[in-house]
Write a protein that holds these residues in place. Structure first.
Motif, PDB file in Angstrom:
ATOM      1  N   GLN A 190     -47.992   7.993 109.706  1.00 30.74           N
ATOM      2  CA  GLN A 190     -46.684   8.600 109.433  1.00 30.74           C
ATOM      3  C   GLN A 190     -46.594   9.156 108.015  1.00 30.74           C
ATOM      4  O   GLN A 190     -46.076  10.258 107.806  1.00 30.74           O
ATOM      5  CB  GLN A 190     -45.588   7.558 109.680  1.00 30.74           C
ATOM      6  CG  GLN A 190     -45.485   7.177 111.153  1.00 30.74           C
ATOM      7  CD  GLN A 190     -44.514   6.061 111.388  1.00 30.74           C
ATOM      8  OE1 GLN A 190     -43.305   6.279 111.302  1.00 30.74           O
ATOM      9  NE2 GLN A 190     -45.031   4.873 111.669  1.00 30.74           N
ATOM     10  N   PHE A 191     -47.119   8.416 107.043  1.00 30.82           N
ATOM     11  CA  PHE A 191     -47.085   8.907 105.662  1.00 30.82           C
ATOM     12  C   PHE A 191     -47.925  10.176 105.519  1.00 30.82           C
ATOM     13  O   PHE A 191     -47.496  11.136 104.878  1.00 30.82           O
ATOM     14  CB  PHE A 191     -47.605   7.855 104.683  1.00 30.82           C
ATOM     15  CG  PHE A 191     -46.668   6.717 104.419  1.00 30.82           C
ATOM     16  CD1 PHE A 191     -45.294   6.901 104.379  1.00 30.82           C
ATOM     17  CD2 PHE A 191     -47.153   5.444 104.186  1.00 30.82           C
ATOM     18  CE1 PHE A 191     -44.432   5.850 104.117  1.00 30.82           C
ATOM     19  CE2 PHE A 191     -46.302   4.384 103.923  1.00 30.82           C
ATOM     20  CZ  PHE A 191     -44.939   4.586 103.885  1.00 30.82           C
ATOM     21  N   ALA A 192     -49.128  10.176 106.082  1.00 31.25           N
ATOM     22  CA  ALA A 192     -50.005  11.343 105.965  1.00 31.25           C
ATOM     23  C   ALA A 192     -49.357  12.570 106.606  1.00 31.25           C
ATOM     24  O   ALA A 192     -49.422  13.678 106.066  1.00 31.25           O
ATOM     25  CB  ALA A 192     -51.365  11.048 106.605  1.00 31.25           C
ATOM     26  N   ARG A 193     -48.706  12.370 107.737  1.00 29.51           N
ATOM     27  CA  ARG A 193     -48.020  13.479 108.409  1.00 29.51           C
ATOM     28  C   ARG A 193     -46.907  14.036 107.521  1.00 29.51           C
ATOM     29  O   ARG A 193     -46.771  15.238 107.344  1.00 29.51           O
ATOM     30  CB  ARG A 193     -47.462  13.008 109.760  1.00 29.51           C
ATOM     31  CG  ARG A 193     -46.482  13.960 110.412  1.00 29.51           C
ATOM     32  CD  ARG A 193     -46.967  15.385 110.567  1.00 29.51           C
ATOM     33  NE  ARG A 193     -48.012  15.450 111.552  1.00 29.51           N
ATOM     34  CZ  ARG A 193     -48.913  16.415 111.611  1.00 29.51           C
ATOM     35  NH1 ARG A 193     -48.871  17.414 110.753  1.00 29.51           N
ATOM     36  NH2 ARG A 193     -49.849  16.422 112.514  1.00 29.51           N
ATOM     37  N   VAL A 194     -46.096  13.160 106.944  1.00 30.61           N
ATOM     38  CA  VAL A 194     -44.981  13.600 106.093  1.00 30.61           C
ATOM     39  C   VAL A 194     -45.501  14.326 104.853  1.00 30.61           C
ATOM     40  O   VAL A 194     -44.843  15.221 104.333  1.00 30.61           O
ATOM     41  CB  VAL A 194     -44.091  12.389 105.703  1.00 30.61           C
ATOM     42  CG1 VAL A 194     -43.103  12.739 104.622  1.00 30.61           C
ATOM     43  CG2 VAL A 194     -43.362  11.862 106.928  1.00 30.61           C
ATOM     44  N   MET A 195     -46.706  13.970 104.404  1.00 31.75           N
ATOM     45  CA  MET A 195     -47.309  14.639 103.249  1.00 31.75           C
ATOM     46  C   MET A 195     -47.890  16.000 103.626  1.00 31.75           C
ATOM     47  O   MET A 195     -48.424  16.696 102.768  1.00 31.75           O
ATOM     48  CB  MET A 195     -48.392  13.745 102.632  1.00 31.75           C
ATOM     49  CG  MET A 195     -47.852  12.469 102.036  1.00 31.75           C
ATOM     50  SD  MET A 195     -49.203  11.369 101.574  1.00 31.75           S
ATOM     51  CE  MET A 195     -48.685  10.885  99.937  1.00 31.75           C
ATOM     52  N   GLY A 196     -47.810  16.377 104.887  1.00 32.62           N
ATOM     53  CA  GLY A 196     -48.286  17.681 105.329  1.00 32.62           C
ATOM     54  C   GLY A 196     -49.731  17.721 105.767  1.00 32.62           C
ATOM     55  O   GLY A 196     -50.284  18.800 105.979  1.00 32.62           O
ATOM     56  N   CYS A 197     -50.346  16.572 105.905  1.00 34.16           N
ATOM     57  CA  CYS A 197     -51.762  16.510 106.271  1.00 34.16           C
ATOM     58  C   CYS A 197     -51.972  16.716 107.765  1.00 34.16           C
ATOM     59  O   CYS A 197     -51.090  16.456 108.575  1.00 34.16           O
ATOM     60  CB  CYS A 197     -52.340  15.148 105.895  1.00 34.16           C
ATOM     61  SG  CYS A 197     -52.232  14.777 104.134  1.00 34.16           S
ATOM     62  N   GLN A 198     -53.164  17.173 108.098  1.00 31.31           N
ATOM     63  CA  GLN A 198     -53.627  17.155 109.475  1.00 31.31           C
ATOM     64  C   GLN A 198     -54.206  15.762 109.681  1.00 31.31           C
ATOM     65  O   GLN A 198     -55.078  15.338 108.924  1.00 31.31           O
ATOM     66  CB  GLN A 198     -54.698  18.211 109.697  1.00 31.31           C
ATOM     67  CG  GLN A 198     -54.198  19.622 109.523  1.00 31.31           C
ATOM     68  CD  GLN A 198     -55.322  20.623 109.679  1.00 31.31           C
ATOM     69  OE1 GLN A 198     -56.249  20.432 110.455  1.00 31.31           O
ATOM     70  NE2 GLN A 198     -55.252  21.693 108.904  1.00 31.31           N
ATOM     71  N   VAL A 199     -53.710  15.042 110.672  1.00 32.80           N
ATOM     72  CA  VAL A 199     -54.049  13.627 110.822  1.00 32.80           C
ATOM     73  C   VAL A 199     -54.891  13.379 112.070  1.00 32.80           C
ATOM     74  O   VAL A 199     -54.507  13.762 113.170  1.00 32.80           O
ATOM     75  CB  VAL A 199     -52.774  12.763 110.887  1.00 32.80           C
ATOM     76  CG1 VAL A 199     -53.130  11.280 110.969  1.00 32.80           C
ATOM     77  CG2 VAL A 199     -51.878  13.029 109.677  1.00 32.80           C
ATOM     78  N   SER A 200     -56.016  12.715 111.849  1.00 31.15           N
ATOM     79  CA  SER A 200     -56.863  12.250 112.950  1.00 31.15           C
ATOM     80  C   SER A 200     -56.844  10.730 112.936  1.00 31.15           C
ATOM     81  O   SER A 200     -56.928  10.118 111.873  1.00 31.15           O
ATOM     82  CB  SER A 200     -58.305  12.721 112.776  1.00 31.15           C
ATOM     83  OG  SER A 200     -58.386  14.120 112.820  1.00 31.15           O
ATOM     84  N   VAL A 201     -56.736  10.143 114.116  1.00 33.44           N
ATOM     85  CA  VAL A 201     -56.771   8.691 114.244  1.00 33.44           C
ATOM     86  C   VAL A 201     -58.066   8.299 114.931  1.00 33.44           C
ATOM     87  O   VAL A 201     -58.468   8.915 115.917  1.00 33.44           O
ATOM     88  CB  VAL A 201     -55.566   8.174 115.058  1.00 33.44           C
ATOM     89  CG1 VAL A 201     -55.738   6.711 115.422  1.00 33.44           C
ATOM     90  CG2 VAL A 201     -54.284   8.370 114.279  1.00 33.44           C
ATOM     91  N   PHE A 202     -58.713   7.270 114.404  1.00 32.99           N
ATOM     92  CA  PHE A 202     -59.939   6.724 114.979  1.00 32.99           C
ATOM     93  C   PHE A 202     -59.638   5.303 115.426  1.00 32.99           C
ATOM     94  O   PHE A 202     -59.272   4.455 114.607  1.00 32.99           O
ATOM     95  CB  PHE A 202     -61.063   6.732 113.937  1.00 32.99           C
ATOM     96  CG  PHE A 202     -61.406   8.121 113.473  1.00 32.99           C
ATOM     97  CD1 PHE A 202     -62.366   8.867 114.122  1.00 32.99           C
ATOM     98  CD2 PHE A 202     -60.724   8.695 112.403  1.00 32.99           C
ATOM     99  CE1 PHE A 202     -62.658  10.163 113.712  1.00 32.99           C
ATOM    100  CE2 PHE A 202     -61.009   9.982 111.983  1.00 32.99           C
ATOM    101  CZ  PHE A 202     -61.980  10.715 112.635  1.00 32.99           C
ATOM    102  N   SER A 203     -59.774   5.071 116.733  1.00 35.85           N
ATOM    103  CA  SER A 203     -59.398   3.774 117.286  1.00 35.85           C
ATOM    104  C   SER A 203     -60.343   3.376 118.409  1.00 35.85           C
ATOM    105  O   SER A 203     -60.912   4.231 119.086  1.00 35.85           O
ATOM    106  CB  SER A 203     -57.966   3.842 117.832  1.00 35.85           C
ATOM    107  OG  SER A 203     -57.585   2.614 118.425  1.00 35.85           O
ATOM    108  N   THR A 204     -60.474   2.064 118.606  1.00 30.80           N
ATOM    109  CA  THR A 204     -61.260   1.543 119.724  1.00 30.80           C
ATOM    110  C   THR A 204     -60.384   1.327 120.954  1.00 30.80           C
ATOM    111  O   THR A 204     -60.879   0.940 122.006  1.00 30.80           O
ATOM    112  CB  THR A 204     -61.919   0.200 119.357  1.00 30.80           C
ATOM    113  OG1 THR A 204     -60.894  -0.738 119.030  1.00 30.80           O
ATOM    114  CG2 THR A 204     -62.888   0.356 118.196  1.00 30.80           C
ATOM    115  N   SER A 205     -59.093   1.573 120.829  1.00 27.65           N
ATOM    116  CA  SER A 205     -58.126   1.284 121.893  1.00 27.65           C
ATOM    117  C   SER A 205     -57.518   2.567 122.451  1.00 27.65           C
ATOM    118  O   SER A 205     -56.571   3.108 121.870  1.00 27.65           O
ATOM    119  CB  SER A 205     -57.011   0.389 121.344  1.00 27.65           C
ATOM    120  OG  SER A 205     -57.550  -0.765 120.751  1.00 27.65           O
ATOM    121  N   PRO A 206     -58.013   3.051 123.580  1.00 27.88           N
ATOM    122  CA  PRO A 206     -57.490   4.314 124.120  1.00 27.88           C
ATOM    123  C   PRO A 206     -56.005   4.261 124.474  1.00 27.88           C
ATOM    124  O   PRO A 206     -55.325   5.282 124.411  1.00 27.88           O
ATOM    125  CB  PRO A 206     -58.345   4.553 125.368  1.00 27.88           C
ATOM    126  CG  PRO A 206     -58.953   3.246 125.704  1.00 27.88           C
ATOM    127  CD  PRO A 206     -59.051   2.472 124.430  1.00 27.88           C
TER     128      PRO A 206
END
Length: 119
Positions: free
Chosen positions: A43-59
């Motif tokens: 959420q913080f990265a999005r508000v800062m205007g970043c393109q956000v990728s999430v890396f997770s083991t949980s689909p």
């Protein structure tokens, strides 16, 4: 109120590396693991205007990540998905409480990219 204390602590934990390393909008930021810390980092990265990728083991976490503002969701246990992310992130924020495959994530960083450990 007292109930906000955990969110303030977790929030500052992930906000600090974002504040230090995000140099402008449209930076590509990857968040590794979306538990208590990671969901705030997205959420913080999005508000800062970043393109956000999430890396997770949980689909099953993908819908929540998208709702929080993630542009991409990468299943980190899928080698093809990880390889497809090569050289795509300027900053990776590791929110995982367990050891990660550091070599796989170093391949995701662009030249001059940073990896911040927060957990």
């Amino acid at each position: 109120p007292l109930s906000a204390v955990p969110f303030m602590c977790a929030g500052m934990t992930v906000y600090a590396p974002l504040r230090e390393h995000v140099t402008g909008p449209d930076m590509r930021v990857g968040i590794i693991s979306v538990g208590a810390l990671g969901h705030l980092a997205v959420q913080f990265a999005r508000v800062m205007g970043c393109q956000v990728s999430v890396f997770s083991t949980s689909p099953w976490k993908e819908p929540d990540c998208r709702q929080w503002g993630a542009d991409r969701f990468v299943l980190s246990t899928d080698a093809a998905q990880m390889e497809a992310q090569a050289n795509t992130c300027d900053l990776l924020v590791d929110c995982c409480h367990e050891a990660i495959d550091i070599k796989a994530y170093m391949n995701i960083l662009r030249a001059g990219g940073k990896l911040a450990f927060v957990s």
